[in-house]
Design a protein around this motif. Structure first.
Motif, PDB file in Angstrom:
ATOM      1  N   HIS A 402       0.837  -1.204   0.000  1.00  0.00           N
ATOM      2  CA  HIS A 402       0.000   0.000   0.000  1.00  0.00           C
ATOM      3  C   HIS A 402       0.867   1.247   0.000  1.00  0.00           C
ATOM      4  CE1 HIS A 402      -3.289  -2.713   0.680  1.00  0.00           C
ATOM      5  NE2 HIS A 402      -2.643  -3.235   1.695  1.00  0.00           N
ATOM      6  N   LYS A 404      -0.271   4.184  -0.386  1.00  0.00           N
ATOM      7  CA  LYS A 404      -1.109   5.319  -0.004  1.00  0.00           C
ATOM      8  C   LYS A 404      -1.388   6.218  -1.197  1.00  0.00           C
ATOM      9  CE  LYS A 404       0.612   5.306   4.753  1.00  0.00           C
ATOM     10  NZ  LYS A 404       1.133   6.109   5.891  1.00  0.00           N
ATOM     11  N   ASP A 409      -0.283   2.197  -6.309  1.00  0.00           N
ATOM     12  CA  ASP A 409      -0.811   0.865  -6.001  1.00  0.00           C
ATOM     13  C   ASP A 409      -1.088   0.095  -7.274  1.00  0.00           C
ATOM     14  OD1 ASP A 409      -0.660   1.354  -3.333  1.00  0.00           O
ATOM     15  OD2 ASP A 409      -2.805   1.635  -3.021  1.00  0.00           O
ATOM     16  N   ASN A 695       4.818   4.158   9.434  1.00  0.00           N
ATOM     17  CA  ASN A 695       4.162   4.763   8.260  1.00  0.00           C
ATOM     18  C   ASN A 695       3.180   3.832   7.579  1.00  0.00           C
ATOM     19  OD1 ASN A 695       5.603   7.242   8.335  1.00  0.00           O
ATOM     20  ND2 ASN A 695       7.401   6.207   7.504  1.00  0.00           N
ATOM     21  N   ASN A 696       3.120   2.574   8.019  1.00  0.00           N
ATOM     22  CA  ASN A 696       2.354   1.572   7.283  1.00  0.00           C
ATOM     23  C   ASN A 696       1.108   1.094   8.022  1.00  0.00           C
ATOM     24  OD1 ASN A 696       5.628   0.558   6.797  1.00  0.00           O
ATOM     25  ND2 ASN A 696       4.435   1.464   5.155  1.00  0.00           N
ATOM     26  N   ALA A 698      -2.684   0.755   8.820  1.00  0.00           N
ATOM     27  CA  ALA A 698      -3.898   0.839   7.982  1.00  0.00           C
ATOM     28  C   ALA A 698      -4.969  -0.029   8.620  1.00  0.00           C
ATOM     29  CB  ALA A 698      -3.592   0.374   6.559  1.00  0.00           C
ATOM     30  N   TYR A 705      -8.115  -1.959   1.861  1.00  0.00           N
ATOM     31  CA  TYR A 705      -7.217  -1.341   2.831  1.00  0.00           C
ATOM     32  C   TYR A 705      -7.387   0.184   2.794  1.00  0.00           C
ATOM     33  CZ  TYR A 705      -4.832  -5.799   3.405  1.00  0.00           C
ATOM     34  OH  TYR A 705      -4.532  -7.110   3.698  1.00  0.00           O
ATOM     35  N   TYR A 706      -7.391   0.781   3.985  1.00  0.00           N
ATOM     36  CA  TYR A 706      -7.502   2.233   4.111  1.00  0.00           C
ATOM     37  C   TYR A 706      -6.371   2.692   5.015  1.00  0.00           C
ATOM     38  CZ  TYR A 706     -12.121   1.399   2.146  1.00  0.00           C
ATOM     39  OH  TYR A 706     -13.144   0.991   1.315  1.00  0.00           O
ATOM     40  N   ASP A 707      -5.553   3.614   4.502  1.00  0.00           N
ATOM     41  CA  ASP A 707      -4.354   4.032   5.208  1.00  0.00           C
ATOM     42  C   ASP A 707      -4.688   4.912   6.400  1.00  0.00           C
ATOM     43  OD1 ASP A 707      -2.463   2.783   3.425  1.00  0.00           O
ATOM     44  OD2 ASP A 707      -3.050   4.297   1.948  1.00  0.00           O
ATOM     45  N   GLU A 709      -3.280   7.852   8.984  1.00  0.00           N
ATOM     46  CA  GLU A 709      -2.310   8.943   9.039  1.00  0.00           C
ATOM     47  C   GLU A 709      -2.058   9.327  10.489  1.00  0.00           C
ATOM     48  OE1 GLU A 709      -0.759  10.079   6.465  1.00  0.00           O
ATOM     49  OE2 GLU A 709      -1.938   9.033   4.919  1.00  0.00           O
ATOM     50  N   VAL A 719      -8.173   7.622  10.191  1.00  0.00           N
ATOM     51  CA  VAL A 719      -8.479   6.937   8.935  1.00  0.00           C
ATOM     52  C   VAL A 719      -9.689   7.615   8.306  1.00  0.00           C
ATOM     53  CG1 VAL A 719      -9.008   4.747   7.821  1.00  0.00           C
ATOM     54  CG2 VAL A 719      -7.641   4.766   9.917  1.00  0.00           C
TER      55      VAL A 719
END
Length: 761
Positions: A402, A404, A409, A695-696, A698, A705-707, A709, A719
C-alpha cells in the motif's frame, strides 16, 4: 549288555591277540561319551573323522578302510555314525561289514551310535566270534538336521560350519535341531536316514520369526537380501528390532528418509521392505509411493512421480502435495530426479503448476516458464492464490504493497504481474506513456534526500542495496512479518538520471551520523551482467527473479540474526535507484542516435549529443532521460533489466527501517470513534490507538485497505473513510503492513435526525 560289561569286553579285546575289529554300539550319547573318556588313556588312538573329509564334504571311506586295515596298536573309531546314516542303510551295512571282516594288525574298536538294527549280518560267524557288542539302554533322541546357506550362519549362533561336522553333531548335539552351514544340497543324500531340511533363503525363516514378512512377496528380495535381514535380526529378533536398529523405530520411517542417499544398496532395500511391512501412518503420500514402486530402485522415482497420478482438484490433494514436499525436502541430493520430474510434469500442460514446488532451482525455473506460457490466462489474484501453495516467495513478491496512492498501487501491482508473465499489457503501456509526460511521480514521491536527515540512526546499521526498487516491498514486508521483524517503509524518488553516480548522497549523511553502511551489489550484478545465464538474449523468461528474491531473503535473515543477537537494534535498507524489466521486454529504439554508443543501455544520453528534446524525455543533470520504454538508437541492449531512465519503477526507491517486532502491540479504535453520528454529506473518519509509530498503519475493511495517518497526538492515527456515509455497523482489522495488530474492531454510523423522527412517530 550293560555299560560296565561292555567296557570289560572292550578291555579283554584289547588284551587279546585277535586280528579283527570290534564293533560296540551304544544307544545314548552319555554311554558313548563314557566309553570314549574311559579309554582315552595311554597310547590308545582316537583319529578325527573330520580329517578324512574334504572341506564341507563327507567322509572318504577308502581312507577310513586304510586306518582300519593298516592299524597298529589300539585305535578307537567314533564319529562315523552320522556320515553313514547320511548315506543310507545300504552304505551303513556295507561299511560296517567291510571294517569288521578286514584283517588287521593291532586292535580297532568301532563305536557306533544306535546302529544295532544294522548289525544283523548274513554271516553268522561275525556274531558268533564276539565281534559285536551292543550296550543296552533306552535310545535317546537324535536331533533333526537342517542345512543352511553359509550366509545364514550368523543367524544361528550354534550352527556348525560344513557337512564334515555331521559325525560330531549326531553323537554330541543335545538340541532338537542342528544347523549345518553348507553349500551341499540335501538332494545329494537321497538315501539318508535322517530328517533333513534345508534353508537357502532366509525368507522362510523370516516368515516363521515374524509373520509380517509374508506381507512382502518373496520375489521382492534376493536370497542374499533376505539373509541380510536375518543377520541383522539375530536369533531372537523380529522386524521391529531390525527397523529400530537401522531407522530408529517403525514410527520414524518417514523421517529416516533424510539419510536415504547415504544408505548402501542393502539398507535402501531394507528401508523399502520396512515401508511395505510396517505401513506409514504419518505420511500417506510415502505409502502411496512405496505401493507404486515395484522395487527399492524405483522408490525415489516413485516419490517424485506418484503425485502426477493424483487429481489436483481432489480434496486430499493439498495434504498429499505437502507430504510429498516434505519428503523431497529431506532428499537433498536428488537433483537428477528433480530435473527428470520437471521434464515429465509437462504432460500436465496448463495444470502442471499445481504439481511443482519451490524446493529447487529447476522447479522454480519450471514455474517461471509456466508463467510465461500460461500466466496471462490468470489474474494477478488468481496467480497469488496458486503460488501461495507452490512458490510462496513469488506470491509474496506479487502481493500488494500500500503506497497510499491509487496510481502507485495500481502501477506496481500491474508491473509485477507483467514481469512474472513476461509480457507488457497494452493498457499498461498507455499508462507508462501518459506518465512520461505528466510526471506525476514528482509530486507523489518526495526526494530521498528529504527523508534521510530525519532518520533515527542510533544503534543502527545501513545496507545500501544497489538497484532495489519498490516492487520488492510487498515481499520484504511479508518476510519481515515471518521473521518477527517490524518494518517501517518510506517511499521516495531518486535523482535523474537514475544512475548510481547521481544517487549516493545518503552515503555521506549516514557516515557522518556514525551509522555503518554496507554495500550489497548482488541485485545490480544480476540486472547488469546476466549472471547464471539470466541474459535476456539467451533466456527470455525472468528466471533471474528467483535469485533476486533469494538475495533479499538472505539479507533479511542476516538482519534478523543481528538484531535478535543485539549487534544493532535497527537495520536501514536504502537504495540508489530501481530498474525496469519491461523496458527490456519492450525492446524499441527511438529515432535519436547517440554519439557515444552503449551508455546506460540507451535510457539516457548527454544533452550535447542531441540538439532538440526527444519525445518522452526529461532534461536533468545534463542528460535527456527517457521516461517511456524506448532506448536511444544504437545503444546496446540491456542484459536483464535496465535503469538510467525515468519510468516510475526506475525512479521510485524505498527507505526501510527494520527492528525487532514488539510483542503484544496494543491497537484499538478509540472510544469517540465507536459511534459516529453523521449529517448529510458527511463521511466516516475514525481514530485508532496503535502502540508504535509506523508509516504503514492501515485498516482492512470489507476486503479493502484504508491508510491511517499520524495525528498531532503520538500513537493516535486517523483513517478517512470517504465511502462510508450510510448507517450501519462495520467490522475491521488494524494492520501494520502485512502484520495484523487487532481484529474485529467495530464502529457504528448513525444519521443525524433519525432519533427525532422516531419520536414524532
Amino acid at each position: 549288555m550293560n555299560l560296565d560289561d561292555a567296557k570289560k569286553r572292550i578291555q579283554n579285546y584289547l588284551n587279546s591277540t585277535k586280528k579283527w575289529a570290534l564293533i560296540v554300539d551304544v544307544q545314548t550319547k552319555t554311554d558313548l561319551s563314557e566309553i570314549v573318556d574311559f579309554f582315552k588313556i595311554g597310547e590308545n588312538k582316537f583319529p578325527s573323522m573330520e580329517e578324512l573329509c574334504s572341506q564341507d564334504g563327507i567322509i572318504k571311506l577308502d581312507e577310513l578302510y586304510d586306518i582300519v586295515s593298516n592299524n597298529s596298536g589300539n585305535t578307537f573309531i567314533s564319529g562315523i555314525t552320522g556320515f553313514l546314516m547320511l548315506l543310507g542303510e545300504e552304505t551303513i551295512r556295507k561299511t560296517l561289514k567291510n571294517m569288521i571282516t578286514s584283517n588287521i594288525s593291532g586292535h580297532v574298536v568301532i563305536i557306533t551310535y544306535q546302529c544295532k538294527k544294522f548289525l544283523n549280518f548274513s554271516d553268522p560267524r561275525i556274531k558268533e566270534s564276539g565281534r559285536l557288542v551292543v550296550v543296552d539302554g533306552n535310545a535317546d533322541s537324535v536331533c533333526d538336521v537342517c542345512f543352511i546357506a553359509p550366509t545364514l550362519a550368523g543367524i544361528f549362533p550354534g550352527s556348525y560350519q560344513g557337512i564334515q561336522k555331521i559325525g560330531y553333531i549326531v553323537e554330541n548335539c543335545r538340541y532338537d535341531s542342528a544347523y549345518i552351514a553348507t553349500k551341499v544340497d540335501r538332494s545329494f543324500f537321497s538315501e539318508t536316514l535322517y530328517h533333513i531340511t534345508q534353508l537357502n533363503n532366509g525368507y522362510d525363516i523370516l516368515c516363521d520369526k515374524d509373520s509380517r514378512t509374508s506381507i512382502v512377496p518373496r520375489y521382492l528380495g534376493s536370497a542374499e537380501q533376505w539373509n541380510y535381514v536375518l543377520q541383522r535380526m539375530g536369533k531372537c529378533g523380529n522386524w521391529s528390532s531390525v527397523i529400530a536398529e537401522n531407522f530408529g523405530s517403525e514410527s520414524n520411517l518417514t523421517h529416516a528418509i533424510i539419510g536415504y542417499e547415504l544408505f548402501d544398496k542393502q539398507k535402501k532395500w531394507l528401508y523399502f521392505v520396512a515401508l511395505s511391512i510396517c505401513g506409514i501412518k504419518d505420511n500417506e503420500y510415502l505409502q502411496l509411493a512405496a505401493n507404486r514402486a515395484s522395487n527399492s530402485d524405483e522408490l525415489i522415482k516413485s516419490i517424485f512421480r506418484t503425485i502426477l497420478t493424483l487429481d489436483w482438484q481432489n480434496e486430499k490433494f493439498k495434504d498429499l502435495y505437502m507430504q510429498r514436499k516434505e519428503l523431497i525436502r529431506m532428499l537433498e541430493n536428488s537433483l537428477s530426479m528433480t530435473i527428470d520430474f520437471c521434464k515429465v510434469v509437462s504432460v500436465k500442460e496448463e495444470n502442471a503448476i499445481f504439481y511443482l514446488t519451490d524446493l529447487t532451482q529447476p522447479e522454480k525455473e519450471k514455474i517461471i516458464a509456466w508463467l510465461d506460457t500460461y500466466g496471462s490466462n490468470y489474474t494477478r489474484e488468481e496467480l497469488i492464490s496458486i503460488l501461495n501453495n507452490v512458490y510462496p516467495d513469488l506470491a509474496s513478491y506479487l502481493s500488494k504493497f500500500h503506497f497510499k496512492n491509487e496510481l502507485l498501487d495500481s502501477y506496481f501491482e500491474t508491473y509485477k504481474y507483467q514481469k512474472v508473465v513476461n509480457r507488457i499489457l497494452p493498457s499498461f503501456e498507455v499508462v507508462v506513456n501518459e506518465q512520461s509526460t505528466k510526471m506525476e511521480f514528482v509530486t507523489l514521491l518526495k526526494p530521498r534526500t528529504s527523508y534521510i536527515d530525519k532518520l533515527d540512526m542510533q544503534n543502527s546499521r545501513a545496507f545500501f542495496i544497489d538497484a532495489l526498487g519498490v516492487e520488492y516491498l510487498g515481499f520484504i514486508q511479508q518476510k519481515c512479518n515471518e521473521y518477527n521483524l517490524s518494518v517501517n517503509i518510506i517511499c521516495a524518488r531518486c535523482e535523474l538520471p537514475s544512475l548510481t553516480e547521481y544517487n549516493k548522497e545518503f552515503v555521506e549523511t549516514l557516515t557522518l551520523a556514525g551509522c555503518p553502511i554496507s554495500d550489497v551489489k548482488d541485485l545490480d550484478e544480476i540486472k547488469h551482467h546476466g549472471e547464471n545465464s539470466f541474459d535476456y538474449e539467451k533466456e527470455k523468461t525472468p528466471i533471474y527473479l528467483i535469485k533476486e528474491l533469494e538475495v533479499i531473503d538472505d539479507l533479511l535473515k542476516q538482519i534478523q540474526a543481528s538484531v535478535f543477537g543485539g549487534q544493532y537494534s535497527k537495520a536501514i535498507i536504502i537504495s540508489d535507484h530501481g530498474a525496469s524489466r519491461l523496458a527490456v521486454l519492450h525492446g524499441t529504439e527511438n529515432v535519436w542516435s547517440m554519439a557515444t554508443k552503449g551508455e546506460h543501455s540507451g535510457r539516457c544520453c548527454r544533452i550535447s549529443e542531441i540538439d532538440s528534446k526527444p519525445d518522452f524525455a526529461i532534461e536533468e543533470s545534463g542528460f535527456w532521460v527517457l521516461a517511456n520504454y524506448d532506448r536511444f538508437k544504437g545503444s546496446r541492449r540491456a542484459n536483464v533489466e535496465v535503469h538510467g531512465g525515468a519510468s516510475i519503477e526506475e525512479v521510485a526507491v524505498p527507505i526501510i527501517e527494520i527492528t525487532q517486532k514488539s510483542t503484544n502491540i496494543e491497537a484499538f479504535i478509540v472510544d469517540t470513534s465507536k459511534v459516529l453520528t453523521l449529517g448529510a454529506k458527511e463521511h466516516a473518519v475514525i481514530k485508532l490507538y496503535v502502540g508504535i509509530k509506523n508509516n504503514n498503519i492501515a485498516i482492512k475493511l470489507d476486503g479493502n485497505y484504508y491508510d491511517a495517518e499520524a495525528t498531532v497526538d503520538s500513537y493516535v492515527y486517523s483513517v478517512d473513510l470517504k465511502e462510508y456515509t450510510k448507517k450501519g455497523k462495520f467490522t475491521f482489522d488494524i494492520v501494520n503492513g502485512s502484520e495484523v495488530l487487532a481484529v474485529e474492531q467495530q464502529f457504528e454510523i448513525k444519521k443525524k435526525g433519525m432519533t427525532e423522527v422516531s419520536l414524532f412517530d
